[in-house]
Enzyme design. Structure first.
Site, PDB file in Angstrom:
ATOM      1  N   LEU A 184      27.271  87.959  32.424  1.00 33.98           N
ATOM      2  CA  LEU A 184      26.801  88.213  31.067  1.00 33.98           C
ATOM      3  C   LEU A 184      25.526  87.408  30.900  1.00 33.98           C
ATOM      4  O   LEU A 184      25.477  86.240  31.290  1.00 33.98           O
ATOM      5  CB  LEU A 184      27.827  87.762  30.020  1.00 33.98           C
ATOM      6  CG  LEU A 184      29.146  88.534  29.904  1.00 33.98           C
ATOM      7  CD1 LEU A 184      30.004  87.919  28.801  1.00 33.98           C
ATOM      8  CD2 LEU A 184      28.903  90.011  29.629  1.00 33.98           C
ATOM      9  N   ASP A 185      24.500  88.013  30.338  1.00 32.85           N
ATOM     10  CA  ASP A 185      23.277  87.266  30.067  1.00 32.85           C
ATOM     11  C   ASP A 185      23.602  86.038  29.226  1.00 32.85           C
ATOM     12  O   ASP A 185      24.538  86.052  28.415  1.00 32.85           O
ATOM     13  CB  ASP A 185      22.275  88.135  29.309  1.00 32.85           C
ATOM     14  CG  ASP A 185      21.760  89.292  30.137  1.00 32.85           C
ATOM     15  OD1 ASP A 185      21.803  89.198  31.377  1.00 32.85           O
ATOM     16  OD2 ASP A 185      21.319  90.290  29.538  1.00 32.85           O
ATOM     17  N   ARG A 186      22.811  85.016  29.387  1.00 34.87           N
ATOM     18  CA  ARG A 186      23.045  83.780  28.634  1.00 34.87           C
ATOM     19  C   ARG A 186      23.232  84.010  27.133  1.00 34.87           C
ATOM     20  O   ARG A 186      24.149  83.460  26.530  1.00 34.87           O
ATOM     21  CB  ARG A 186      21.892  82.808  28.881  1.00 34.87           C
ATOM     22  CG  ARG A 186      22.058  81.479  28.176  1.00 34.87           C
ATOM     23  CD  ARG A 186      20.820  80.617  28.317  1.00 34.87           C
ATOM     24  NE  ARG A 186      21.002  79.307  27.733  1.00 34.87           N
ATOM     25  CZ  ARG A 186      20.053  78.392  27.624  1.00 34.87           C
ATOM     26  NH1 ARG A 186      18.845  78.663  28.074  1.00 34.87           N
ATOM     27  NH2 ARG A 186      20.296  77.219  27.081  1.00 34.87           N
TER      28      ARG A 186
ATOM     29  N   THR B 288      24.285  86.639  25.556  1.00 32.93           N
ATOM     30  CA  THR B 288      25.351  87.590  25.234  1.00 32.93           C
ATOM     31  C   THR B 288      26.688  86.871  25.184  1.00 32.93           C
ATOM     32  O   THR B 288      27.008  86.065  26.053  1.00 32.93           O
ATOM     33  CB  THR B 288      25.407  88.714  26.277  1.00 32.93           C
ATOM     34  OG1 THR B 288      24.130  89.341  26.372  1.00 32.93           O
ATOM     35  CG2 THR B 288      26.453  89.747  25.916  1.00 32.93           C
TER      36      THR B 288
ATOM     37  N   HIS C 124      19.852  93.621  31.995  1.00 26.67           N
ATOM     38  CA  HIS C 124      19.385  93.847  30.624  1.00 26.67           C
ATOM     39  C   HIS C 124      19.466  95.325  30.240  1.00 26.67           C
ATOM     40  O   HIS C 124      18.725  95.781  29.375  1.00 26.67           O
ATOM     41  CB  HIS C 124      17.944  93.357  30.431  1.00 26.67           C
ATOM     42  CG  HIS C 124      17.771  91.885  30.610  1.00 26.67           C
ATOM     43  ND1 HIS C 124      16.534  91.270  30.536  1.00 26.67           N
ATOM     44  CD2 HIS C 124      18.663  90.885  30.846  1.00 26.67           C
ATOM     45  CE1 HIS C 124      16.682  89.969  30.735  1.00 26.67           C
ATOM     46  NE2 HIS C 124      17.966  89.713  30.922  1.00 26.67           N
TER      47      HIS C 124
END
Length: 258
Positions: A69-71, A73, A178
């Site tokens: 998971l992106d930071r 998110t 993304h």
């Protein structure tokens, strides 16, 4: 700064405790807060805590990250507890047999539902991917979206006489970097709080009006067949206090979105 002052500063930073959403002898899932890296990377020189280490320390076992998971998110983050299960789950993520459900708050009124089928060029990090090729062809990328509700605030912003929002449910069919953020930006309905692909008028307004700054993207649910028992597993995170405050201000009922 004295040694005592440094120690006091270190003690002031409390180690986060992550909410465990699911755990058995093979898998563990936590609710990752926004702003937390999953594991160490080239971009984390000033970071003290990472989800992988926090989960490992909380349950007292080594854990294997299964996805990212992106930071910024938040939401469901799944780990395996054995190498064999990590391998099996890795295959499940690759063959798309795991259903991922996200929720996003976007700019404007994005109506209806549709499949976004829009190829994406691989997104490279200047530091972490500095040795990667930059001439790769675009990769196929598909995201299904369904708008659950819309709202407007009677506040002028820029050339518009009101501020509009949509709550969007998203099911990514592929897992490009993304992807959801870029797909919604492609539709000209970027996610609120997205500093890379978002709106430079809407984002500051949101901070002023709602009182906090974050990417309004949440990994709400993971659904899959258990790699050992074969049983259907559904792991879901709750909307946190900041999400609920947005729902309240926009006149939405959180329990209507499950």
């Amino acid at each position: 700064m004295s040694e005592r002052q440094e120690l006091a500063g270190e003690q002031a930073v409390q180690k986060p405790v992550l909410k465990i959403l699911y755990q058995d002898e093979y898998l563990v899932a936590v609710d990752k807060p926004p702003g937390l890296f999953v594991h160490r990377s080239f971009m984390d020189k000033d970071e003290q805590f990472f989800a992988l280490q926090l989960v490992r320390d909380q349950i007292g076992r080594y854990v294997y990250p299964l996805h990212r998971l992106d930071r910024p998110t938040s939401g469901v983050l799944l780990f395996a507890l054995t190498q064999d299960v990590a391998r099996q789950m890795g295959e499940a993520f690759t063959d798309k047999s795991i259903q991922k459900t996200y929720y996003a708050l976007t700019r404007g009124h994005l109506l209806g539902e549709a499949l976004i089928d829009y190829p994406l060029k691989e997104k490279l990090d200047k530091i972490g991917d500095k040795f990667s090729r930059t001439d790769k062809a675009e990769q196929e990328a598909q995201t299904y979206y369904q708008t659950l509700d819309t709202a407007s605030l009677p506040v002028p912003l820029g050339k518009y006489d009101s501020v509009r929002y949509s709550l969007v449910k998203l099911l990514p069919a592929t897992g490009r970097r993304h992807q959801i953020r870029r797909h919604l930006a492609h539709l000209r309905h970027p996610i609120i709080g997205d500093i890379n692909y978002g709106d430079n008028k809407q984002n500051p307004f949101f901070i002023r009006h709602f009182g906090f700054k974050r990417l309004m993207l949440m990994a709400k649910k993971l659904e899959f067949s258990h790699p050992v028992t074969g049983e259907a597993v559904s792991i879901e995170a709750d909307f946190d206090g900041q999400w609920l405050s947005v729902f309240d201000r926009l006149g939405w009922q959180a329990n209507a979105f499950g």
